[in-house]
Write an enzyme that holds these catalytic residues in place. Structure first.
Site, PDB file in Angstrom:
ATOM      1  N   GLU A   1       0.878  -1.165   0.000  1.00  0.00           N
ATOM      2  CA  GLU A   1       0.000   0.000   0.000  1.00  0.00           C
ATOM      3  C   GLU A   1       0.912   1.212   0.000  1.00  0.00           C
ATOM      4  OE1 GLU A   1      -2.914   2.393   2.950  1.00  0.00           O
ATOM      5  OE2 GLU A   1      -3.080   0.209   3.041  1.00  0.00           O
TER       6      GLU A   1
ATOM      7  N   CYS B   1      -4.450   7.171   4.723  1.00  0.00           N
ATOM      8  CA  CYS B   1      -4.179   6.785   3.338  1.00  0.00           C
ATOM      9  C   CYS B   1      -5.371   7.049   2.442  1.00  0.00           C
ATOM     10  CB  CYS B   1      -3.764   5.320   3.267  1.00  0.00           C
ATOM     11  SG  CYS B   1      -4.807   4.227   4.225  1.00  0.00           S
TER      12      CYS B   1
ATOM     13  N   GLU C   1       1.459  13.070  -3.751  1.00  0.00           N
ATOM     14  CA  GLU C   1       0.709  12.903  -2.513  1.00  0.00           C
ATOM     15  C   GLU C   1       1.271  13.816  -1.438  1.00  0.00           C
ATOM     16  OE1 GLU C   1      -0.871   9.323   0.391  1.00  0.00           O
ATOM     17  OE2 GLU C   1       1.170   9.215  -0.398  1.00  0.00           O
TER      18      GLU C   1
END
Length: 525
Positions: free
Chosen positions: A257, A294, A386
């Protein structure tokens, strides 16, 4: 200062280290008075040997014994709730209550108990029986699993207690947990409880092992070692991709992930109908937990016009007014600052104030940025950086066709959301945009921010690369998450008494099995 021990081969012992570290208290920017080892390869090597032996022993034990361990471990975590929450709060600055003690810790024990139920019931193994040819197959334990836990969920995703851990154990594998350097004390306390539960339930003591840190090259060796069955990693893209390359070259499964900006699209009818409410919902979701989720909505796309300008003005106010939360550590602080600089350098304009950060703790001002749809399409790779924390990017799109082009340009994400009119005003736009967004995300939402990840059998916490390393698997959602840590084993013309219990004619419990093409819980006559 005494260095804390590692848990290897069923005992706590002094590490064979090539250095040590002390975690920081994010709320004070100062190191805690604790010291943890950076293990050398000999620690990893011994842990792998012990895990390989434990894997063979686990295969001979009934699934209900693994289930009892997971349940006993969950009970011990519940009993130590206040202690664990206080320790995790000290190391991460996440609120002891309600975040840790009342939300994350119950989620952690719920996952453990759900995994126990799946192990005991057995249907996760997908037993398949052809009685005519006497060929039988099932998913079986893959071998020692190395779990790299992240920094943002010190309990529910911890390498020694989280979802990957629970799934690996439930599937019948020992776990080597690589703790996170931001909360090593929390990892140690959880491992102490796990070892006690192992002993009480008669599982191999080496079924759970813990090292806190190791050199980069040793991490690469761990995931690619012949004794390793599979690995799971939650964290940064550069670190995850380095591990993936090493594992791939050795033919070892690894489940990652990595990063996700979780795009949210507000359609014109929804914006006109309830723009002010959506601005509040968006700001609350972005800034919850200082944005360190996340599934944090890091990218919001809205149609140009007066309603969009009102939304942007209100969202900017809310970001400026909201308290500035504490980040998890120095790396998170510097990483967030670098990501914001990248977004600015690619053409985004900052809307919020640049001050408000507290120099006495790890933090950055709440940051909201803006860019046009045209600029986003020109610099899409950099504008998809991100910004892990309390920051988000607004994209103002000229029309639905430009929004479609933006969605088509996105990388893979964990989640994506479309906000639509409560009636049918947005049906045409939804029909146009949903297929493009559906291709880019693991979980599609409608009229709901993505921050929460329910522990549900139907949940997909995964998605196309780089959200995860393999879009076919989920890190949350039992029993599906167990199947990552399994291999398919087939038995051809093997005598009944030599078959695994789940493949014998007599069903050992209530597991669903595919017998001659039909799902059944019955024993074979």
């Amino acid at each position: 200062m005494k260095t804390h021990p590692v848990l290897i081969a069923g005992r706590w012992r002094r590490a064979r280290e090539n250095g040590h570290f002390s975690p920081d208290n994010p709320a004070t920017r100062s190191p805690l008075d604790q010291q943890y080892p950076i293990s050398d390869w000999s620690d990893c090597d011994e842990a792998l040997d012990a895990a390989a032996a434990a894997a063979r022993e686990l295969r001979q034990l009934p699934a209900k014994q693994r289930a009892r361990f997971l349940e006993r471990y969950a009970d011990k975590i519940d009993a130590a709730r206040d202690e664990i929450a206080a320790l995790a709060n000290l190391e991460t600055a996440l609120p002891a209550a309600p975040r840790l003690a009342e939300a994350e810790l119950p989620r952690t024990t719920n996952q453990l108990r759900q995994a126990a139920a799946a192990a005991r019931e057995g249907s996760w193994a997908q037993a398949t029986i052809d009685t005519q040819l006497n060929i039988r197959s099932q998913l079986a334990p893959i071998g020692p699993v190395v779990v790299f836990g992240p920094n943002n969920f010190p309990l529910a995703f911890n390498g020694v207690s989280g979802g990957d851990f629970a799934a690996a154990i439930a599937a019948g594998n020992p776990v080597i947990a690589k703790g996170h350097s931001s909360h090593p004390g929390t990892c140690q306390r959880l491992a102490e409880l796990a070892l006690a539960a192992l002993i009480e339930t008669g599982l191999p003591a080496a079924a759970v092992q813990l090292i806190y840190a190791t050199a980069r090259e040793n991490g690469l060796r761990l995931v690619s070692d012949p004794r390793t069955g599979a690995s799971a990693f939650t964290g940064s893209r550069p670190a995850g991709l380095a591990l993936k390359q090493a594992a791939d070259e050795a033919g070892k499964p690894i489940y990652l992930e990595l990063s996700s900006i979780n795009p949210v699209v507000i359609l014109p009818g929804a914006l006109a109908e309830r723009g002010a409410d959506l601005a509040r919902e968006f700001a609350d979701s972005c800034l919850m937990g200082t944005g360190q989720f996340c599934t944090n909505p890091g990218l919001l796309i809205l149609p140009a016009g007066e309603a969009a300008e009102r939304f942007i003005a209100r969202a900017t106010e809310l970001f400026n007014e909201a308290p500035v939360g504490t980040l998890l550590g120095a790396t998170g602080e510097s990483g967030l600052a670098a990501a914001i600089d990248t977004l600015r350098g690619a053409g985004a304009r900052q809307l919020t104030d640049s001050d408000g950060a507290d120099p006495n703790r790890f933090c950055r001002p709440n940051t909201l940025l803006r860019v046009s749809g045209e600029v986003f399409l020109q610099h899409g790779f950099r504008l998809q950086t991100e910004a892990f924390g309390n920051a988000a990017l607004l994209v103002v799109s000229d029309n639905s066709q430009q929004t479609l082009a933006i969605l088509d340009s996105l990388e893979g994400n964990l989640t994506g959301c479309l906000y639509s009119h409560s009636g049918r005003d947005d049906e045409a736009d939804y029909a146009l945009l949903e297929p493009a967004l559906r291709d880019r995300v693991g979980r599609l939402l409608n009229d709901k921010m993505p921050t929460g990840v329910a522990v549900s059998p139907a949940m997909n916490h995964g998605g196309p690369y780089p959200a995860s390393g393999n879009a076919g698997f989920t890190a949350v959602g039992i029993p599906a998450s167990l199947r990552r840590f399994a291999k398919l084993e087939c038995y051809d013309n093997v005598r009944q008494h030599r078959l695994p219990p789940l493949l014998q004619d007599q069903n050992p419990g209530d597991a669903w099995r595919l017998v001659d093409g039909s799902w059944s819980q019955r024993s074979i006559p």
